[in-house]
Design a protein around this motif. Structure first.
Motif, PDB file in Angstrom:
ATOM      1  N   GLY A   1      -0.801   4.239  13.444  1.00  0.00           N
ATOM      2  CA  GLY A   1      -0.504   4.749  12.095  1.00  0.00           C
ATOM      3  C   GLY A   1       0.841   5.455  12.021  1.00  0.00           C
ATOM      4  N   THR A   2       1.117   6.317  12.994  1.00  0.00           N
ATOM      5  CA  THR A   2       2.403   7.032  12.958  1.00  0.00           C
ATOM      6  C   THR A   2       3.550   6.092  13.322  1.00  0.00           C
TER       7      THR A   2
ATOM      8  N   GLY B   1       4.714   4.557  10.249  1.00  0.00           N
ATOM      9  CA  GLY B   1       5.579   5.481   9.507  1.00  0.00           C
ATOM     10  C   GLY B   1       6.981   5.514  10.096  1.00  0.00           C
TER      11      GLY B   1
ATOM     12  N   GLN C   1      -5.383   1.019  10.885  1.00  0.00           N
ATOM     13  CA  GLN C   1      -3.946   1.110  10.626  1.00  0.00           C
ATOM     14  C   GLN C   1      -3.238  -0.235  10.806  1.00  0.00           C
TER      15      GLN C   1
ATOM     16  N   ASN D   1      -1.949  -1.062   7.127  1.00  0.00           N
ATOM     17  CA  ASN D   1      -0.547  -0.666   7.003  1.00  0.00           C
ATOM     18  C   ASN D   1       0.431  -1.507   7.810  1.00  0.00           C
TER      19      ASN D   1
ATOM     20  N   ARG E   1       3.292  -4.755   0.558  1.00  0.00           N
ATOM     21  CA  ARG E   1       2.903  -3.755  -0.448  1.00  0.00           C
ATOM     22  C   ARG E   1       4.119  -3.067  -1.050  1.00  0.00           C
TER      23      ARG E   1
ATOM     24  N   PHE F   1       1.471   3.720  -3.220  1.00  0.00           N
ATOM     25  CA  PHE F   1       0.287   4.575  -3.083  1.00  0.00           C
ATOM     26  C   PHE F   1      -0.785   3.866  -2.282  1.00  0.00           C
ATOM     27  N   SER F   2      -1.640   4.655  -1.659  1.00  0.00           N
ATOM     28  CA  SER F   2      -2.692   4.047  -0.846  1.00  0.00           C
ATOM     29  C   SER F   2      -3.928   3.858  -1.691  1.00  0.00           C
ATOM     30  N   ILE F   3      -4.695   2.865  -1.335  1.00  0.00           N
ATOM     31  CA  ILE F   3      -5.933   2.586  -2.039  1.00  0.00           C
ATOM     32  C   ILE F   3      -7.119   2.843  -1.106  1.00  0.00           C
ATOM     33  N   VAL F   4      -6.970   2.422   0.145  1.00  0.00           N
ATOM     34  CA  VAL F   4      -7.999   2.747   1.129  1.00  0.00           C
ATOM     35  C   VAL F   4      -7.885   4.245   1.432  1.00  0.00           C
TER      36      VAL F   4
ATOM     37  N   SER G   1      -5.822   6.301   4.196  1.00  0.00           N
ATOM     38  CA  SER G   1      -5.158   5.391   5.137  1.00  0.00           C
ATOM     39  C   SER G   1      -3.650   5.619   5.235  1.00  0.00           C
ATOM     40  N   HIS G   2      -3.070   6.301   4.253  1.00  0.00           N
ATOM     41  CA  HIS G   2      -1.614   6.485   4.247  1.00  0.00           C
ATOM     42  C   HIS G   2      -1.166   7.744   4.967  1.00  0.00           C
TER      43      HIS G   2
ATOM     44  N   LEU H   1      -1.562   8.885   8.038  1.00  0.00           N
ATOM     45  CA  LEU H   1      -0.944   8.710   9.364  1.00  0.00           C
ATOM     46  C   LEU H   1       0.482   8.148   9.267  1.00  0.00           C
ATOM     47  N   PRO H   2       0.714   7.079   8.506  1.00  0.00           N
ATOM     48  CA  PRO H   2       2.108   6.653   8.346  1.00  0.00           C
ATOM     49  C   PRO H   2       2.994   7.764   7.761  1.00  0.00           C
TER      50      PRO H   2
END
Lengths: 327, 392
Positions: free
Chosen positions: A65-66, A69, A93, A97, A104, B161-164, B167-168, B170-171
């Motif tokens: 996840g990070t 980012g 993740q 993501n 997205r 924006f996150s939907i789950v 989930s956003h 961590l990023p």
């Protein structure tokens, strides 16, 4: 040219990528001071420092996840998941993501990152340490997935994966990590993702394998030629997604017969996909039904019995003879 | 765990002690081998109360222009909310998640950010998105199911924006880690709800941000409900801000319907991040006045009385009292601003209608930088299907 194991070759690829591009950074459990449990990242912390070689807390979901980012920011993270069995914690993740952020964000945030993970059986490990789940990554839109089979192509593929603008799952066959050495050139070497390699040319039967299965497949191909007079064309798939359909179809169009060797469970596997593609594109050339030597749809056996689960040269030879029996 | 509320200061013109400290107090213990671990204090902040009374000692004293801008943004958020709901009911809009009553929480959290800072929101964030520079017609396109709506406006570092749920986060933490590694002074604001705080990934993000001292401001919008699950079923503690202490993250609980409190708390969190001190947790206590989404019926799970009680805590009403008392705006201004916002939204709706053209041929785009051959093949087949159906 120096002789290297796959571990050393991967280390070389990481080192050279980090040296030439300061956006490349590594993260994972025990990858810094310890150099990784398999030593793939050895000495890199000393050379590049804590900002680029990050010993992380023990949380795979966080690592991926990070890393996503950091990739959004513009870095090129190469996170390591200690064993591919632990990628399940990170699945959230990867799917939400890593695989889809580029889409997205309408191209605003491409995710140029490589998730490295040792996969597969054969090293007498405990449960959850021997999985082959490449089909998951092939099934997830937005990802690429590559699997090297030896030191030299491991080094070149890893460079290609790091240079790729999109997210790549880099599966490392840990049974091959120290199994043999190969000449690996000093100067950086890359290869195209999405291209298979004809590892051995032949006319009677196309055999397709990847990763750790290339060794039993190659051994079987030698024996089939020497002992049974069967001339095998062996294809090293290298790239699971995208898949080099053209090379496979060309080969099977020539031989009319195909055998696939994989250690992953059978149902909805990469072998299933290869068979589907050949059905669509090479059906008229087929002399015999396509066969697969595969792992089974079971939890990977505990290590006292894993040798019976994994495809071995004898099983491959028997299967090849079955395919050849069709007139 | 026993708690006590202590007044931290005695100044200010109002009687209410609006900046309180919730202390974690462990029982006294005589045995030296059994000690108390001090988890620190958690601030509880309110500057502008429900009656519109301000604690002058805490008032950030923003300029008139700033106050007007903030007020307008809050009104715009509310008017947009109402219009979107109407458009959904009229069949012109897809499923929409209203943010009625959360306008102060929204505007306050992004107020201290500049364009190069990062904002990574959850889906109920159009108020903050508008403040950041997302367009009204763009957000309409987004909620109506058009790809263009997800295009991030140039010049701002926002994420989709996150939907789950959760989930956003961590990023968003990774963005902060990267900023820290590269030595830039930008900070990240990421918001999520009381429901999301139950997600493991959110707790993991707290830990990573804290370990790496990443400049991430976690805005936990405690709006009382996660669809049908009330906050008291979501967590066994009433103050979600307590979560920070266990991760070593300084935390503040703020009245999320108090725009001044939100601004002060967010500013304090941003300053902390810019100073290289790491993450901050801001719990904004607010209330979801409306449905979870347009597909939801709250009558099934909550009482009207509860909603009524929160109407009295409206963030816009109390801010307007404040502005009126300061002589910055009067009732005629409020009416004019409301009308101007509505007109702007209707104008945006026309733009949206003109732009609202589905582009079925784009569905394969933006997945890979270069489309792999096997995908190209699928795309060609899909195009043939569209051709057969006569779809452009």
């Amino acid at each position: 040219m120096p002789q290297m194991t796959m571990v050393q070759a991967l280390n070389l690829a990481l080192d050279q990528s980090m040296e030439s591009d300061d956006r490349v950074c590594l993260m994972g459990e025990d990858i810094g001071v310890n150099g990784g449990v398999f030593r793939v990242t050895q000495n890199l912390l000393k050379k590049y420092g804590e900002n680029r070689v990050m010993d992380t807390p023990l949380a795979e979901c966080s690592i991926i996840g990070t890393a996503v980012g950091m990739a959004m920011y513009g870095l090129k993270p190469v996170p390591e998941i200690q064993f591919s069995g632990f990628t399940m914690q990170a699945f959230d993740q990867i799917e939400q993501n890593m695989a889809r952020m580029r889409n997205r964000s309408r191209g605003r945030y491409p995710i140029s990152m490589v998730m490295r993970a040792p996969y597969g059986g054969g090293i007498r490990a405990v449960e959850h340490h021997s999985e082959s789940r490449e089909a998951y990554w092939a099934h997830t839109p937005g990802l690429k997935c590559v699997i090297p089979s030896g030191p030299r192509n491991a080094r070149a593929l890893l460079k290609a994966a790091i240079d790729d603008p999109d997210p790549v799952v880099f599966y490392e066959p840990k049974a091959v990590y120290r199994a043999f050495k190969e000449d690996v050139p000093d100067e950086p070497e890359s290869m195209e993702i999405g291209k298979a390699k004809v590892a051995r040319e032949g006319n009677d039967l196309t055999m397709i394998a990847w990763g750790a299965m290339m060794r039993p497949a190659a051994e079987a191909a030698d024996d089939l030629a020497d002992l049974h007079g069967i001339d095998v064309e062996l294809i090293d798939l290298l790239s699971i997604k995208p898949m080099d359909t053209e090379t496979i179809v060309n080969s099977v169009s020539k031989t009319g017969r195909c055998l696939i060797v994989q250690e992953a469970p059978q149902t909805c596997s990469v072998a299933s996909e290869i068979i589907a593609r050949l059905n669509e594109k090479a059906f008229e050339y087929l002399i015999a039904p396509i066969k697969r030597v595969s792992g089974y749809d079971i939890i990977f056996p505990y290590y006292q019995t894993e040798q019976h689960y994994l495809p071995d040269p004898d099983t491959v030879i028997e299967a090849a003879k079955d395919v050849m029996a069709w007139e | 765990m026993p708690t006590k509320t202590a007044s931290k200061r005695s100044s200010g013109t109002k009687q209410s002690a609006q900046r309180r400290v919730t202390e974690v107090v462990a029982p006294e213990n005589e045995r030296p081998m059994r000690k108390t671990i001090d988890l620190g204090d958690i601030e509880d902040l309110q500057i502008l109360n429900e009656e519109g009374e301000v604690d002058e000692a805490l008032d950030p004293n923003l300029s008139e222009d700033e106050l007007k801008k903030i007020h307008r943004a809050m009104v715009m958020t509310r008017k947009f909310d109402i219009r979107m709901l109407a458009m959904q009911r009229q069949g012109e809009m897809g499923t929409f998640a209203p943010g009625l009553g959360q306008e102060a929480t929204q505007i306050g959290q992004v107020y201290p950010l500049n364009a190069k800072d990062w904002f990574s929101p959850s889906y109920r964030s159009f108020g903050a998105q508008l403040w950041r520079g997302w367009t009204l017609d763009g957000l309409m396109l987004l909620w109506a199911g058009y790809y263009e709506g997800f295009e991030i406006p140039e010049g701002i570092n926002d994420t989709p924006f996150s939907i789950v749920i959760g989930s956003h986060v961590l990023p968003a933490t990774g963005l902060g880690m990267a900023a820290k590694i590269r030595g830039d002074k930008s900070v990240v604001v990421t918001n999520f709800g009381d429901g999301a705080s139950s997600q493991g990934a959110v707790a993991e993000a707290f830990n990573f941000a804290s370990v790496y001292k990443a400049p991430v401001i976690f805005v936990l919008e405690n709006n009382g409900w996660a669809i049908s699950i009330p906050a008291e079923k979501q967590a066994a503690v009433r103050e979600f801000a307590r979560r920070g202490a266990g991760f070593g993250i300084p935390s503040i609980r703020v009245d999320g319907n108090d725009i001044l409190g939100m601004i002060v708390a967010s500013q304090q969190a941003a300053d902390h991040g810019r100073a290289g001190k790491g993450p901050y947790l801001v719990e904004a206590v607010t209330y979801r006045m409306s449905v979870h989404t347009t597909a939801d019926d709250p009558k099934v799970y909550r009482k009207e009385d509860e909603v009524k009680a929160w109407e009295a805590k409206c963030p816009i009403r109390r801010f307007e009292i404040y502005l009126r008392n300061k002589g910055i705006l009067d009732d005629a201004d409020f009416e004019r601003i409301g009308k101007e916002c509505e007109a702007e939204i209707l104008e945006a709706r026309e733009k949206f209608r003109a732009r609202a053209k589905a582009k079925p041929r784009e569905v394969f785009d933006y997945l890979y930088t270069e489309m792999p051959p096997e995908l190209k093949e699928q795309q060609e087949e899909y195009f043939r299907k569209l051709d057969r159906k006569g779809v452009e």
